[in-house]
Write an enzyme that holds these catalytic residues in place. Sequence first.
Site, PDB file in Angstrom:
ATOM      1  N   ALA A 124      -8.748 -12.207   5.679  1.00 25.71           N
ATOM      2  CA  ALA A 124      -8.303 -13.290   6.551  1.00 25.71           C
ATOM      3  C   ALA A 124      -7.712 -12.816   7.871  1.00 25.71           C
ATOM      4  CB  ALA A 124      -7.276 -14.146   5.808  1.00 25.71           C
ATOM      5  N   ASN A 192      -2.996 -10.048   0.543  1.00 21.87           N
ATOM      6  CA  ASN A 192      -3.973  -8.998   0.261  1.00 21.87           C
ATOM      7  C   ASN A 192      -4.388  -8.296   1.549  1.00 21.87           C
ATOM      8  OD1 ASN A 192      -4.884  -8.554  -2.555  1.00 21.87           O
ATOM      9  ND2 ASN A 192      -5.187 -10.762  -2.529  1.00 21.87           N
ATOM     10  N   HIS A 222      -1.849 -14.939  10.851  1.00 21.14           N
ATOM     11  CA  HIS A 222      -1.640 -13.496  10.672  1.00 21.14           C
ATOM     12  C   HIS A 222      -1.641 -12.826  12.047  1.00 21.14           C
ATOM     13  CE1 HIS A 222      -2.130 -13.687   6.357  1.00 21.14           C
ATOM     14  NE2 HIS A 222      -3.324 -14.251   6.483  1.00 21.14           N
TER      15      HIS A 222
END
Length: 271
Positions: A124, A192, A222
């Site tokens: 992601a 992750n 992120h």
Amino acid sequence: MLKIGIIGCGFIGGQICRAIDDGTINAELYALSDSSESKVLELAASLKKCSPACMKIEELLRSVDLVIESASQNAVRFIVPQALEEGRDVMVLSVGALADEELRERLFRLAKQNNCKLYFPSGAVVGIDGINSASAAEISSVTLTTRKPPSGLIGAPHVTALGIELDKIEKETLLFEGPASDAVKAFPANVNVAATISLAGIGFERTKVRVIADPALSRNVHEITVEGKFGKFFTRVENLPSPENPKTSYLAALSAISTLNKILSPVQLGT
């Protein structure tokens, strides 16, 4: 044609299946496995062209060319070593399991001994190619800051252990700050990407992670900051969470699909 077996029939596993089914990925969806047989049967029934078999893990590992783990960190610990010992290539999506140094070294050793490939999609985040490039010289620091709506952090061990009441958070709140080695254990379903960043760059102990709950957000955000001999770069991605699982970003599934296409393509782009 490459025979693919998928272990874990949640959102990402389902998206991969549909991409094979509609021809986005030119491979054979040979088998599915999940701790819930009903999930396997439901997913298989939803496909229009593919008719994957429902298999026990041991049978699946003996039958396919490429194993895709899309289940959990525990699945990585127990299934991936078996797959490598069977001589199968493996795509690992629950990358956080590799924060365990002993497991990480074991998997890398088995891959080398059995002439297998281990694939870790970017997930992601964006910027893994830049980290890979920068690591050819020297990287001094890598920091990941993850911001999510509180609902996307429900059930995280860190939240449960500290008794954090997510529904009462009214403003941006820092929940965690520390090395990636701790972050992937504290938020195994959420960061992750911290493990992937660590593998690409300066390792689990030196990679810094911050996890922030922000009720004003509707997307998973992120941000990565990297500094080294090359200079400095900053990336930011605002991911839409999957409709089935708010802990997972849609981009994570697209990354797995893209990685499969890269494996199958004679043309390789990017670092």
